[in-house]
Design an enzyme around this catalytic site. Structure first.
Site, mmCIF file in Angstrom:
data_model
loop_
_atom_site.group_PDB
_atom_site.id
_atom_site.type_symbol
_atom_site.label_atom_id
_atom_site.label_comp_id
_atom_site.label_asym_id
_atom_site.label_seq_id
_atom_site.Cartn_x
_atom_site.Cartn_y
_atom_site.Cartn_z
ATOM 1 N N ASP A 1 0.843 -1.193 0.000
ATOM 2 C CA ASP A 1 0.000 0.000 0.000
ATOM 3 C C ASP A 1 0.884 1.251 0.000
ATOM 4 O OD1 ASP A 1 -3.213 0.567 0.956
ATOM 5 O OD2 ASP A 1 -1.788 2.224 1.143
ATOM 6 N N ILE A 2 0.510 2.244 -0.776
ATOM 7 C CA ILE A 2 1.312 3.465 -0.916
ATOM 8 C C ILE A 2 1.295 4.299 0.371
ATOM 9 C CG2 ILE A 2 -0.473 5.069 -1.773
ATOM 10 C CD1 ILE A 2 1.522 5.813 -4.024
ATOM 11 N N ASN B 1 -13.032 -3.296 2.009
ATOM 12 C CA ASN B 1 -14.063 -2.265 2.082
ATOM 13 C C ASN B 1 -14.955 -2.350 0.845
ATOM 14 O OD1 ASN B 1 -13.176 -0.963 4.515
ATOM 15 N ND2 ASN B 1 -11.454 -0.120 3.356
ATOM 16 N N GLU C 1 -12.334 3.451 -1.368
ATOM 17 C CA GLU C 1 -11.796 4.547 -2.178
ATOM 18 C C GLU C 1 -11.535 4.122 -3.617
ATOM 19 O OE1 GLU C 1 -8.239 5.893 -0.267
ATOM 20 O OE2 GLU C 1 -9.310 6.548 1.531
ATOM 21 N N VAL C 2 -11.003 2.939 -3.782
ATOM 22 C CA VAL C 2 -10.612 2.494 -5.122
ATOM 23 C C VAL C 2 -11.618 1.451 -5.606
ATOM 24 C CG1 VAL C 2 -8.799 1.431 -6.515
ATOM 25 C CG2 VAL C 2 -8.177 2.938 -4.600
ATOM 26 N N HIS D 1 -10.258 -5.201 -3.658
ATOM 27 C CA HIS D 1 -8.948 -5.450 -3.038
ATOM 28 C C HIS D 1 -9.136 -5.855 -1.594
ATOM 29 C CE1 HIS D 1 -9.984 -1.178 -2.669
ATOM 30 N NE2 HIS D 1 -9.370 -1.178 -1.501
ATOM 31 N N HIS E 1 -7.002 -5.784 1.987
ATOM 32 C CA HIS E 1 -5.847 -5.282 2.725
ATOM 33 C C HIS E 1 -5.344 -6.399 3.637
ATOM 34 C CE1 HIS E 1 -6.823 -0.841 2.186
ATOM 35 N NE2 HIS E 1 -7.999 -1.378 1.910
HETATM 36 P P1 AMP Z 1 -9.906 1.406 0.232
HETATM 37 O O1 AMP Z 1 -10.354 2.512 1.137
HETATM 38 O O2 AMP Z 1 -10.145 0.039 0.832
HETATM 39 O O3 AMP Z 1 -10.464 1.550 -1.168
HETATM 40 O O4 AMP Z 1 -8.334 1.526 0.168
HETATM 41 C C1 AMP Z 1 -7.613 1.957 -0.945
HETATM 42 C C2 AMP Z 1 -6.150 1.822 -0.612
HETATM 43 O O5 AMP Z 1 -5.395 1.985 -1.802
HETATM 44 C C3 AMP Z 1 -5.629 2.862 0.387
HETATM 45 O O6 AMP Z 1 -5.076 2.185 1.525
HETATM 46 C C4 AMP Z 1 -4.563 3.625 -0.414
HETATM 47 O O7 AMP Z 1 -3.457 4.011 0.366
HETATM 48 C C5 AMP Z 1 -4.189 2.605 -1.477
HETATM 49 N N1 AMP Z 1 -3.632 3.172 -2.710
HETATM 50 C C6 AMP Z 1 -4.138 4.175 -3.461
HETATM 51 N N2 AMP Z 1 -3.363 4.387 -4.540
HETATM 52 C C7 AMP Z 1 -2.343 3.484 -4.472
HETATM 53 C C8 AMP Z 1 -1.219 3.196 -5.287
HETATM 54 N N3 AMP Z 1 -0.956 3.897 -6.412
HETATM 55 N N4 AMP Z 1 -0.383 2.214 -4.915
HETATM 56 C C9 AMP Z 1 -0.623 1.520 -3.788
HETATM 57 N N5 AMP Z 1 -1.665 1.724 -2.968
HETATM 58 C C10 AMP Z 1 -2.517 2.706 -3.311
#
Ligand code: AMP
Length: 122
Positions: free
Chosen positions: A33-34, A91, A99-100, A104, A106
């Site tokens: 994770d970034i 999530n 968010e994404v 995924h 974690h």
């Molecule tokens: P979520 O809230 O479960 O959608 O989490 C999205 C996760 O993606 C967060 O923990 C971010 O830090 C992570 N994230 C976003 N962009 C990147 C990226 N380019 N590389 C790695 N992790 C990312």
């Protein structure tokens, strides 16, 4: 919700932006994770286009689901987390603050993770 091919994980899968890869096979990619929340914080994603856990659990093939779950366990084990313990979290949607919009999981580990869930903001 339709899959949005411009999301950041789709771009990582296409090699358009870099990631710190920790595992890859036919169905699965995993990377750091970034913005890590714990000493080990790995994201595991399917290579198929699934918006969220709900989409993945409903539509993915048995082979994709099996590969994904095996990969989560293997990655945690290979990072030394099986003995001390770790947490997996996915999530889905608004209330979970996803968010994404690419499914995924974690993997959190490397320290005491505290209680299972935090209070809602506000
Ligand atoms: P979520 O809230 O479960 O959608 O989490 C999205 C996760 O993606 C967060 O923990 C971010 O830090 C992570 N994230 C976003 N962009 C990147 C990226 N380019 N590389 C790695 N992790 C990312």
């Amino acid at each position: 919700m339709a899959y949005d091919r411009s999301n950041v994980f789709a771009r990582i899968l296409r090699g358009e932006i870099p990631c710190k890869k920790v595992f890859e096979d036919t169905h699965v990619l995993a990377f750091n994770d970034i913005n890590p929340q714990t000493p080990t914080h790995i994201l595991v994603i399917p290579k198929g286009e699934y918006v969220s856990s709900d989409d993945f659990f409903e539509k993915a093939s048995d082979a994709e689901i099996a590969a994904f779950m095996r990969a989560v366990g293997r990655i945690a084990r290979e990072h030394g987390l099986a003995a001390p313990g770790y947490r997996i979290l996915a999530n889905h949607g608004r209330d979970a603050h996803q968010e994404v919009p690419h499914f995924h999981v974690h993997i959190f580990g490397g320290r005491d993770l505290g209680r299972m869930i935090g209070k809602a903001p506000g």
